[in-house]
Design an enzyme around this catalytic site. Structure first.
Site, PDB file in Angstrom:
ATOM      1  N   TYR A   1       0.817  -1.216   0.000  1.00  0.00           N
ATOM      2  CA  TYR A   1       0.000   0.000   0.000  1.00  0.00           C
ATOM      3  C   TYR A   1       0.847   1.260   0.000  1.00  0.00           C
ATOM      4  O   TYR A   1       0.383   2.324  -0.384  1.00  0.00           O
ATOM      5  CB  TYR A   1      -0.950   0.020   1.211  1.00  0.00           C
ATOM      6  CG  TYR A   1      -2.047  -1.032   1.151  1.00  0.00           C
ATOM      7  CD1 TYR A   1      -1.955  -2.105   0.288  1.00  0.00           C
ATOM      8  CD2 TYR A   1      -3.154  -0.948   1.968  1.00  0.00           C
ATOM      9  CE1 TYR A   1      -2.929  -3.080   0.241  1.00  0.00           C
ATOM     10  CE2 TYR A   1      -4.149  -1.914   1.923  1.00  0.00           C
ATOM     11  CZ  TYR A   1      -4.021  -2.978   1.062  1.00  0.00           C
ATOM     12  OH  TYR A   1      -4.998  -3.938   1.018  1.00  0.00           O
TER      13      TYR A   1
ATOM     14  N   ASP B   1      -2.886 -18.242   2.442  1.00  0.00           N
ATOM     15  CA  ASP B   1      -4.009 -18.923   1.784  1.00  0.00           C
ATOM     16  C   ASP B   1      -4.619 -19.958   2.727  1.00  0.00           C
ATOM     17  O   ASP B   1      -5.838 -20.087   2.846  1.00  0.00           O
ATOM     18  CB  ASP B   1      -3.595 -19.553   0.436  1.00  0.00           C
ATOM     19  CG  ASP B   1      -2.269 -20.294   0.493  1.00  0.00           C
ATOM     20  OD1 ASP B   1      -1.577 -20.244   1.535  1.00  0.00           O
ATOM     21  OD2 ASP B   1      -1.913 -20.942  -0.512  1.00  0.00           O
TER      22      ASP B   1
ATOM     23  N   ASP C   1     -11.384  -8.382   7.062  1.00  0.00           N
ATOM     24  CA  ASP C   1     -12.755  -8.363   6.532  1.00  0.00           C
ATOM     25  C   ASP C   1     -13.372  -9.753   6.618  1.00  0.00           C
ATOM     26  O   ASP C   1     -14.532  -9.920   6.973  1.00  0.00           O
ATOM     27  CB  ASP C   1     -12.786  -7.898   5.058  1.00  0.00           C
ATOM     28  CG  ASP C   1     -13.016  -6.403   4.919  1.00  0.00           C
ATOM     29  OD1 ASP C   1     -12.592  -5.656   5.827  1.00  0.00           O
ATOM     30  OD2 ASP C   1     -13.616  -5.981   3.911  1.00  0.00           O
TER      31      ASP C   1
ATOM     32  N   ASP D   1      -5.499  -6.584   5.769  1.00  0.00           N
ATOM     33  CA  ASP D   1      -6.693  -5.920   5.242  1.00  0.00           C
ATOM     34  C   ASP D   1      -7.728  -6.971   4.830  1.00  0.00           C
ATOM     35  O   ASP D   1      -8.896  -6.922   5.209  1.00  0.00           O
ATOM     36  CB  ASP D   1      -6.290  -5.055   4.037  1.00  0.00           C
ATOM     37  CG  ASP D   1      -7.440  -4.225   3.500  1.00  0.00           C
ATOM     38  OD1 ASP D   1      -8.391  -3.958   4.258  1.00  0.00           O
ATOM     39  OD2 ASP D   1      -7.380  -3.841   2.311  1.00  0.00           O
TER      40      ASP D   1
ATOM     41  N   LYS E   1       3.462 -15.414   3.238  1.00  0.00           N
ATOM     42  CA  LYS E   1       3.460 -16.224   2.016  1.00  0.00           C
ATOM     43  C   LYS E   1       4.918 -16.535   1.701  1.00  0.00           C
ATOM     44  O   LYS E   1       5.447 -16.178   0.640  1.00  0.00           O
ATOM     45  CB  LYS E   1       2.750 -15.451   0.889  1.00  0.00           C
ATOM     46  CG  LYS E   1       2.515 -16.246  -0.386  1.00  0.00           C
ATOM     47  CD  LYS E   1       1.468 -17.330  -0.255  1.00  0.00           C
ATOM     48  CE  LYS E   1       1.386 -18.152  -1.535  1.00  0.00           C
ATOM     49  NZ  LYS E   1       0.503 -19.332  -1.392  1.00  0.00           N
TER      50      LYS E   1
END
Ligand code: IPM
Ligand code: MG
Length: 380
Positions: free
Chosen positions: A151, A240, A268, A264, A208
């Protein structure tokens, strides 16, 4: 001795922001009264509202005007509602977007740590998309790195790149860069281990590392923390797999720490365990003034209708009491108040289902009032 005074920079922003902020301010007034402190709230512009105002005033168009940043820095805490909406969805390169205001205030206040507690309210177990038996014992603290990674890396477009077009001709390429330094990782992961000591003593670091170099560095730092914090059960999980585990067996998590983008997305996902995104508050901490905001967005589709759920905004006040003002007693009362109101069956539309009686359905203002009344009972 005079009353203790706290200056709060309030940023209502866009969409449902002003409606839910109004309830948080009423709650602050009630807390002030009960605890004999004074909260002085001062509104400032951010997001789309700031874009419109600066444009109208003929100033440089900005989603975070300098006076807002100055006011935030001079305050004891920042309370933000939400930014964004279709009105400002200009995707032309270089256009000012509301989200930039949010990213800029986080960066400028040095808020590298974002906490999103995922707490299941018993009364809402039926509102989750998961069966209630999967929610038993779920209590997760998501610790998200907030000012690094993708970001905040370089974002750019390259034009006329040979072979980049769909037909093999020249075309455009877009580039986003992901970078992390050891110290950026360590300050976040260390905080997670410290927090775990005061909780159930478990940290899951999500990365990851089978693909990304930034993740391999992240994992090395996590292993150093595992060595240092012998009394905490540390571990790694691939992102994942974590996305799957959050819905398969969410009770396994205590503190979950991860980088900006993964955090992020996973937060959610985790919010839906609680039944509604309208329940999840967040605290952003760092070197300077802390910032508190709901994890949800500005919900432009229901803005102005008086039906938005104010609870995540009010729980952001709870986190403010805890992390900025060490007012744990009042914070506990706010949390208990929300619990009471839900136990009594009161529901905003996002929490209601076909079983909810008509006379238990509330709009934003009435839900705010219910929580404040319950708070007064809890604190008494
Ligand atoms: C959040 C939001 C923001 C983010 C957006 C609005 C920039 O999704 O706080 O999770 O990605 O950080
Ligand atoms: Mg988000």
């Amino acid at each position: 001795m005079g009353k203790k005074t706290y200056r709060i920079c309030t940023l209502p922003g866009d969409g449902i922001g002003p409606e839910i902020m109004a309830e948080a301010k009423r709650l602050l007034a009630a807390i002030g009264q009960a605890e004999d402190v004074e909260f002085v709230c001062e509104d400032h512009l951010i997001g789309g509202a700031a874009i419109d105002a600066t444009r109208a005033a003929g100033e440089p168009v900005s989603a975070l005007p300098p006076e807002t940043l100055d006011a935030a820095k001079a305050s004891d805490a920042v309370l933000l509602a939400a930014v964004g909406g279709p009105k400002w969805n200009d995707t032309t390169p270089g256009a000012v977007r509301p989200e930039q205001g949010l990213l800029a205030i986080r960066k400028n206040l040095g808020l590298f740590l974002n906490l999103r507690p995922v707490h299941i309210y018993k009364a809402l177990a039926g509102a989750s998309t998961l069966r209630p038996e999967f929610l038993e014992g779920v209590d997760i603290l998501i610790v998200r790195e907030l000012t690094g990674g993708l970001y905040f890396g370089e974002h750019r477009r390259k034009k006329d790149v040979a072979g980049a077009g769909v037909d093999g001709a020249s075309g455009e390429r877009a580039v986003d860069t992901m970078e992390y330094s050891e110290y950026e990782i360590e300050r976040v992961v260390r905080w997670a281990y410290e927090a775990a000591k005061r909780r159930r003593g478990k940290v899951t670091s999500v990365d990851k590392a089978n693909v990304l170099e930034t993740s391999r560095l992240w994992r090395e730092v996590n292993h150093r923390m595992m060595d240092e914090f012998k009394d905490v059960e540390g571990g790694d999980m691939l992102v994942d797999n974590c996305a799957m585990q959050l819905v398969a067996n969410p009770a396994q998590f205590d503190v979950l720490v991860t980088e900006n983008t993964f955090g992020d997305i996973l937060s959610d996902e985790a919010s839906m365990l609680t039944g509604s995104l309208g329940m999840l508050a967040s605290a952003s901490l760092g070197s300077g003034t802390a910032l508190y905001e709901p994890s949800h967005g500005s919900a432009p589709d229901i803005a102005g209708k008086g039906i938005a759920n104010p609870i995540a905004q009010m729980l952001s006040v709870e986190l403010m009491l805890r992390y900025s003002f060490q007012m744990d007693h009042a914070a506990d009362a706010v949390k208990a108040a929300v619990e009471d109101v839900l136990d009594e069956g009161w529901r905003t539309p996002d929490l209601a289902d076909e079983m909810t009686p008509e006379d238990r359905k509330l709009g934003t203002r009435d839900m705010g009032t219910k929580v404040i009344e319950a708070f007064k009972r809890e604190i008494a």
